[in-house]
Design a protein around this motif. Structure first.
Motif, mmCIF file in Angstrom:
data_model
loop_
_atom_site.group_PDB
_atom_site.id
_atom_site.type_symbol
_atom_site.label_atom_id
_atom_site.label_comp_id
_atom_site.label_asym_id
_atom_site.label_seq_id
_atom_site.Cartn_x
_atom_site.Cartn_y
_atom_site.Cartn_z
ATOM 1 N N SER A 26 0.853 -1.185 0.000
ATOM 2 C CA SER A 26 0.000 0.000 0.000
ATOM 3 C C SER A 26 0.892 1.239 0.000
ATOM 4 C CB SER A 26 -0.886 -0.003 1.238
ATOM 5 O OG SER A 26 -0.090 0.220 2.401
ATOM 6 N N PRO A 27 0.341 2.404 -0.348
ATOM 7 C CA PRO A 27 1.144 3.624 -0.273
ATOM 8 C C PRO A 27 1.764 3.833 1.115
ATOM 9 C CG PRO A 27 -0.817 4.050 -1.545
ATOM 10 C CD PRO A 27 -0.969 2.668 -0.960
ATOM 11 N N ALA A 28 1.014 3.492 2.167
ATOM 12 C CA ALA A 28 1.559 3.650 3.525
ATOM 13 C C ALA A 28 2.740 2.709 3.762
ATOM 14 C CB ALA A 28 0.468 3.400 4.558
ATOM 15 N N GLY A 47 14.436 8.200 -6.669
ATOM 16 C CA GLY A 47 13.691 8.084 -7.916
ATOM 17 C C GLY A 47 12.710 6.930 -7.822
ATOM 18 N N LEU A 48 11.592 7.079 -8.458
ATOM 19 C CA LEU A 48 10.583 6.021 -8.479
ATOM 20 C C LEU A 48 10.235 5.665 -9.910
ATOM 21 C CD1 LEU A 48 7.918 7.145 -5.833
ATOM 22 C CD2 LEU A 48 9.700 5.440 -5.565
ATOM 23 N N ALA A 49 9.953 4.402 -10.132
ATOM 24 C CA ALA A 49 9.386 3.939 -11.394
ATOM 25 C C ALA A 49 8.007 3.402 -11.072
ATOM 26 C CB ALA A 49 10.248 2.841 -12.007
ATOM 27 N N LEU A 50 7.010 3.891 -11.758
ATOM 28 C CA LEU A 50 5.641 3.448 -11.526
ATOM 29 C C LEU A 50 5.322 2.314 -12.476
ATOM 30 C CD1 LEU A 50 3.988 6.963 -11.229
ATOM 31 C CD2 LEU A 50 4.855 5.504 -9.398
ATOM 32 N N LEU A 51 5.008 1.165 -11.919
ATOM 33 C CA LEU A 51 4.752 -0.024 -12.727
ATOM 34 C C LEU A 51 3.268 -0.367 -12.673
ATOM 35 C CD1 LEU A 51 7.834 -2.116 -11.571
ATOM 36 C CD2 LEU A 51 7.629 -0.639 -13.571
ATOM 37 N N GLN A 52 2.452 0.574 -13.134
ATOM 38 C CA GLN A 52 1.012 0.380 -13.121
ATOM 39 C C GLN A 52 0.447 0.771 -14.473
ATOM 40 O OE1 GLN A 52 0.896 2.748 -9.217
ATOM 41 N NE2 GLN A 52 -1.025 1.611 -9.219
ATOM 42 N N GLU A 53 -0.615 0.104 -14.872
ATOM 43 C CA GLU A 53 -1.259 0.470 -16.136
ATOM 44 C C GLU A 53 -1.952 1.819 -16.018
ATOM 45 O OE1 GLU A 53 -3.649 -2.504 -18.033
ATOM 46 O OE2 GLU A 53 -2.282 -4.095 -17.428
ATOM 47 N N ASP A 54 -2.541 2.109 -14.855
ATOM 48 C CA ASP A 54 -3.232 3.373 -14.623
ATOM 49 C C ASP A 54 -2.225 4.370 -14.052
ATOM 50 O OD1 ASP A 54 -4.793 5.507 -13.815
ATOM 51 O OD2 ASP A 54 -6.348 4.255 -12.899
ATOM 52 N N LEU A 55 -1.628 5.177 -14.924
ATOM 53 C CA LEU A 55 -0.573 6.094 -14.504
ATOM 54 C C LEU A 55 -1.079 7.109 -13.487
ATOM 55 C CD1 LEU A 55 2.340 6.959 -14.767
ATOM 56 C CD2 LEU A 55 1.698 8.380 -16.708
ATOM 57 N N ALA A 56 -2.290 7.629 -13.664
ATOM 58 C CA ALA A 56 -2.833 8.603 -12.712
ATOM 59 C C ALA A 56 -2.944 7.994 -11.313
ATOM 60 C CB ALA A 56 -4.187 9.114 -13.186
ATOM 61 N N ALA A 57 -3.399 6.758 -11.228
ATOM 62 C CA ALA A 57 -3.499 6.085 -9.931
ATOM 63 C C ALA A 57 -2.106 5.857 -9.343
ATOM 64 C CB ALA A 57 -4.240 4.759 -10.065
ATOM 65 N N GLY A 58 -1.142 5.543 -10.186
ATOM 66 C CA GLY A 58 0.232 5.353 -9.726
ATOM 67 C C GLY A 58 0.829 6.634 -9.167
ATOM 68 N N ILE A 59 0.542 7.744 -9.817
ATOM 69 C CA ILE A 59 1.046 9.033 -9.336
ATOM 70 C C ILE A 59 0.413 9.369 -7.991
ATOM 71 C CG2 ILE A 59 1.037 11.523 -9.790
ATOM 72 C CD1 ILE A 59 1.336 10.742 -12.803
ATOM 73 N N ALA A 61 -0.741 7.232 -5.774
ATOM 74 C CA ALA A 61 -0.165 6.315 -4.786
ATOM 75 C C ALA A 61 1.246 6.763 -4.397
ATOM 76 C CB ALA A 61 -0.155 4.891 -5.322
ATOM 77 N N ALA A 62 2.040 7.190 -5.382
ATOM 78 C CA ALA A 62 3.395 7.665 -5.095
ATOM 79 C C ALA A 62 3.358 8.913 -4.221
ATOM 80 C CB ALA A 62 4.146 7.946 -6.396
ATOM 81 N N ALA A 63 2.426 9.820 -4.507
ATOM 82 C CA ALA A 63 2.295 11.030 -3.693
ATOM 83 C C ALA A 63 1.946 10.662 -2.256
ATOM 84 C CB ALA A 63 1.243 11.957 -4.291
ATOM 85 N N GLU A 64 1.028 9.717 -2.084
ATOM 86 C CA GLU A 64 0.668 9.257 -0.730
ATOM 87 C C GLU A 64 1.882 8.642 -0.034
ATOM 88 O OE1 GLU A 64 -2.914 6.843 -0.291
ATOM 89 O OE2 GLU A 64 -3.590 7.630 -2.228
ATOM 90 N N ALA A 65 2.638 7.851 -0.763
ATOM 91 C CA ALA A 65 3.823 7.214 -0.180
ATOM 92 C C ALA A 65 4.839 8.259 0.260
ATOM 93 C CB ALA A 65 4.451 6.246 -1.191
ATOM 94 N N PHE A 66 5.025 9.311 -0.530
ATOM 95 C CA PHE A 66 5.968 10.359 -0.149
ATOM 96 C C PHE A 66 5.498 11.131 1.075
ATOM 97 C CE2 PHE A 66 8.003 10.073 -4.430
ATOM 98 C CZ PHE A 66 9.295 9.879 -3.978
ATOM 99 N N VAL A 67 4.189 11.320 1.217
ATOM 100 C CA VAL A 67 3.656 11.979 2.417
ATOM 101 C C VAL A 67 3.976 11.146 3.647
ATOM 102 C CG1 VAL A 67 1.520 12.609 3.621
ATOM 103 C CG2 VAL A 67 1.860 13.305 1.243
#
Length: 77
Positions: A26-28, A47-59, A61-67
């Motif tokens: 999960s992002p947490a 650096g992060l690589a997003l390995l998801q088909e839904d790029l918007a959802a990946g972004i 999730a990454a933002a949540e993870a950085f928080v």
């Protein structure tokens, strides 16, 4: 061709190293893992690589993870 075989990479990329390279959860969970890695290694950048088909959802999730990562680093240990 620079690399004739993937064998050297297979020897270097152990299960332990892979845990620091590929974070799943999960992002947490990813945010806490990133915070732990930053604490241990003290990098100057991440650096992060997003390995998801839904790029918007990946972004998102990454933002949540950085928080979560940021919050975990702000807590004195």
């Amino acid at each position: 061709m620079l690399f004739r075989s993937a064998e050297p990479a297979r020897r270097l990329l152990t299960d332990e190293v892979l845990q620091d390279v590929l974070l799943i959860g999960s992002p947490a969970e990813v945010g806490m893992a990133l915070g732990d890695l930053v604490t241990v290694h003290g990098p100057s950048s991440i650096g992060l690589a997003l390995l998801q088909e839904d790029l918007a959802a990946g972004i998102e999730a990454a933002a949540e993870a950085f928080v979560v990562m940021h919050a975990s680093l702000a807590v004195p240990s």
